[in-house]
Design a protein around this motif. Sequence first.
Motif, PDB file in Angstrom:
ATOM      1  N   ARG A 182       0.829  -1.207   0.000  1.00  0.00           N
ATOM      2  CA  ARG A 182       0.000   0.000   0.000  1.00  0.00           C
ATOM      3  C   ARG A 182       0.862   1.255   0.000  1.00  0.00           C
ATOM      4  NH1 ARG A 182      -2.883  -0.867   4.608  1.00  0.00           N
ATOM      5  NH2 ARG A 182      -3.877  -2.561   3.458  1.00  0.00           N
ATOM      6  N   ARG A 183       1.943   1.242   0.794  1.00  0.00           N
ATOM      7  CA  ARG A 183       2.832   2.405   0.822  1.00  0.00           C
ATOM      8  C   ARG A 183       3.499   2.610  -0.526  1.00  0.00           C
ATOM      9  NH1 ARG A 183       3.946   0.444   6.092  1.00  0.00           N
ATOM     10  NH2 ARG A 183       5.777  -0.712   5.339  1.00  0.00           N
ATOM     11  N   LEU A 184       3.939   1.525  -1.136  1.00  0.00           N
ATOM     12  CA  LEU A 184       4.579   1.645  -2.440  1.00  0.00           C
ATOM     13  C   LEU A 184       3.596   2.140  -3.492  1.00  0.00           C
ATOM     14  CD1 LEU A 184       6.944   1.280  -4.333  1.00  0.00           C
ATOM     15  CD2 LEU A 184       6.352  -1.137  -4.537  1.00  0.00           C
ATOM     16  N   LEU A 185       2.389   1.598  -3.479  1.00  0.00           N
ATOM     17  CA  LEU A 185       1.364   2.048  -4.422  1.00  0.00           C
ATOM     18  C   LEU A 185       1.125   3.546  -4.281  1.00  0.00           C
ATOM     19  CD1 LEU A 185      -0.973   1.695  -6.437  1.00  0.00           C
ATOM     20  CD2 LEU A 185      -2.416   1.011  -4.501  1.00  0.00           C
ATOM     21  N   ALA A 186       1.003   4.010  -3.048  1.00  0.00           N
ATOM     22  CA  ALA A 186       0.747   5.429  -2.821  1.00  0.00           C
ATOM     23  C   ALA A 186       1.876   6.297  -3.363  1.00  0.00           C
ATOM     24  CB  ALA A 186       0.555   5.677  -1.322  1.00  0.00           C
ATOM     25  N   LEU A 215       1.865   6.444  -7.224  1.00  0.00           N
ATOM     26  CA  LEU A 215       0.837   7.354  -7.715  1.00  0.00           C
ATOM     27  C   LEU A 215       1.204   8.809  -7.451  1.00  0.00           C
ATOM     28  CD1 LEU A 215      -2.387   5.406  -6.667  1.00  0.00           C
ATOM     29  CD2 LEU A 215      -1.198   5.401  -8.871  1.00  0.00           C
ATOM     30  N   ARG A 216       1.814   9.073  -6.300  1.00  0.00           N
ATOM     31  CA  ARG A 216       2.172  10.460  -5.967  1.00  0.00           C
ATOM     32  C   ARG A 216       3.234  10.997  -6.906  1.00  0.00           C
ATOM     33  NH1 ARG A 216       5.684  13.718  -3.485  1.00  0.00           N
ATOM     34  NH2 ARG A 216       7.204  12.049  -3.237  1.00  0.00           N
ATOM     35  N   THR A 217       4.233  10.155  -7.213  1.00  0.00           N
ATOM     36  CA  THR A 217       5.352  10.595  -8.038  1.00  0.00           C
ATOM     37  C   THR A 217       5.148  10.302  -9.525  1.00  0.00           C
ATOM     38  OG1 THR A 217       6.493   8.477  -7.746  1.00  0.00           O
ATOM     39  CG2 THR A 217       6.949  10.204  -6.119  1.00  0.00           C
ATOM     40  N   GLY A 268      -3.615   3.274 -11.125  1.00  0.00           N
ATOM     41  CA  GLY A 268      -3.539   2.702  -9.785  1.00  0.00           C
ATOM     42  C   GLY A 268      -4.698   1.812  -9.402  1.00  0.00           C
ATOM     43  N   ALA A 269      -5.675   1.631 -10.286  1.00  0.00           N
ATOM     44  CA  ALA A 269      -6.788   0.731  -9.986  1.00  0.00           C
ATOM     45  C   ALA A 269      -6.281  -0.712 -10.033  1.00  0.00           C
ATOM     46  CB  ALA A 269      -7.914   0.915 -10.989  1.00  0.00           C
ATOM     47  N   ASP A 328       9.305   7.227   0.837  1.00  0.00           N
ATOM     48  CA  ASP A 328       9.491   8.175   1.930  1.00  0.00           C
ATOM     49  C   ASP A 328       8.182   8.293   2.708  1.00  0.00           C
ATOM     50  OD1 ASP A 328       9.889  10.276   3.634  1.00  0.00           O
ATOM     51  OD2 ASP A 328      10.620  11.661   2.110  1.00  0.00           O
ATOM     52  N   PRO A 329       8.128   7.826   3.973  1.00  0.00           N
ATOM     53  CA  PRO A 329       6.874   7.839   4.738  1.00  0.00           C
ATOM     54  C   PRO A 329       6.252   9.223   4.863  1.00  0.00           C
ATOM     55  CG  PRO A 329       8.527   6.506   5.837  1.00  0.00           C
ATOM     56  CD  PRO A 329       9.235   7.235   4.738  1.00  0.00           C
ATOM     57  N   ALA A 330       7.073  10.253   4.853  1.00  0.00           N
ATOM     58  CA  ALA A 330       6.540  11.600   5.007  1.00  0.00           C
ATOM     59  C   ALA A 330       5.609  11.969   3.860  1.00  0.00           C
ATOM     60  CB  ALA A 330       7.690  12.614   5.071  1.00  0.00           C
ATOM     61  N   HIS A 331       5.802  11.332   2.734  1.00  0.00           N
ATOM     62  CA  HIS A 331       4.979  11.653   1.578  1.00  0.00           C
ATOM     63  C   HIS A 331       3.882  10.628   1.324  1.00  0.00           C
ATOM     64  CE1 HIS A 331       8.816  13.825   0.519  1.00  0.00           C
ATOM     65  NE2 HIS A 331       7.916  14.776   0.376  1.00  0.00           N
ATOM     66  N   THR A 332       3.986   9.454   1.936  1.00  0.00           N
ATOM     67  CA  THR A 332       3.077   8.378   1.556  1.00  0.00           C
ATOM     68  C   THR A 332       1.961   8.091   2.536  1.00  0.00           C
ATOM     69  OG1 THR A 332       4.537   6.757   2.586  1.00  0.00           O
ATOM     70  CG2 THR A 332       4.861   7.184   0.241  1.00  0.00           C
ATOM     71  N   ASP A 333       2.073   8.508   3.778  1.00  0.00           N
ATOM     72  CA  ASP A 333       1.087   8.109   4.781  1.00  0.00           C
ATOM     73  C   ASP A 333      -0.335   8.497   4.384  1.00  0.00           C
ATOM     74  OD1 ASP A 333       2.965   6.889   6.305  1.00  0.00           O
ATOM     75  OD2 ASP A 333       3.154   8.497   7.779  1.00  0.00           O
ATOM     76  N   GLN A 334      -0.548   9.763   3.995  1.00  0.00           N
ATOM     77  CA  GLN A 334      -1.893  10.199   3.647  1.00  0.00           C
ATOM     78  C   GLN A 334      -2.364   9.533   2.361  1.00  0.00           C
ATOM     79  OE1 GLN A 334      -2.398  14.412   3.469  1.00  0.00           O
ATOM     80  NE2 GLN A 334      -4.561  14.310   2.915  1.00  0.00           N
ATOM     81  N   ALA A 335      -1.469   9.425   1.383  1.00  0.00           N
ATOM     82  CA  ALA A 335      -1.847   8.787   0.128  1.00  0.00           C
ATOM     83  C   ALA A 335      -2.168   7.313   0.335  1.00  0.00           C
ATOM     84  CB  ALA A 335      -0.719   8.941  -0.894  1.00  0.00           C
TER      85      ALA A 335
END
Length: 231
Positions: A44-48, A51-53, A78-79, A214-221
Amino acid sequence: MKGIAAAALLGLWVGAMPLASARIAAPAAQPAESAADALSPASRRLLAQVLRTRDNGGRPFMIVDKVNASVLVFEANGALRAHAPVLLGAARGDDSVPGIGERPIKDIRPHERTTPAGRFIAEAGRNTAGEDIVWVDYDAAVSMHRVRATNPAERRLQRLATPGVHDNRISYGCINVPAKFFDRYVGPLAVVGPVVYVLPEVRSPSEVFGARLDPAHTDQAAATAARSPLR
């Protein structure tokens, strides 16, 4: 012509039927479930972060979760399209031995039979027997292919069918998937060069993917991805 063919095949793949969970002897299609049910926290963290980057560069992509012995196939947006159990390299480890792709398979020692972690651009190919496969790391001779039951003593089909992951380590490093799953999702996708992310099991994700996790960028996503329905 190659571009036209690739576009046509991608259109056929995107229009495929909904999520299928491809355990051996399981129904071809399963009811829709939330992404939180199919993805591990690391996936899930990697997926987020992908998608963010937009790290996938607009391509469909796959995540191979070695710890949970599974592969997840995603559309470019990302689906989650489908997921299935996999068989992996018999040895724990996240790196391939230098030059292993040039060696005869009979010379690969047990501790060298690892499935490497990292980010790869997959491509369609053929093995020495002429079977269609998907190269994940061509130089290391690591591919994703249909599970083969050529050696009954290895019980590969049975290993895929068990609910746990303790017996999913048997290959020389290649990623074995159920045949129907390969034919429906993996093979057709290979023509567009999907990105394959292989999560590590020994090293940390940040060592392998760097800022992508980077957890700082992925937690919310990640929280948003967990609530997204599968399609």
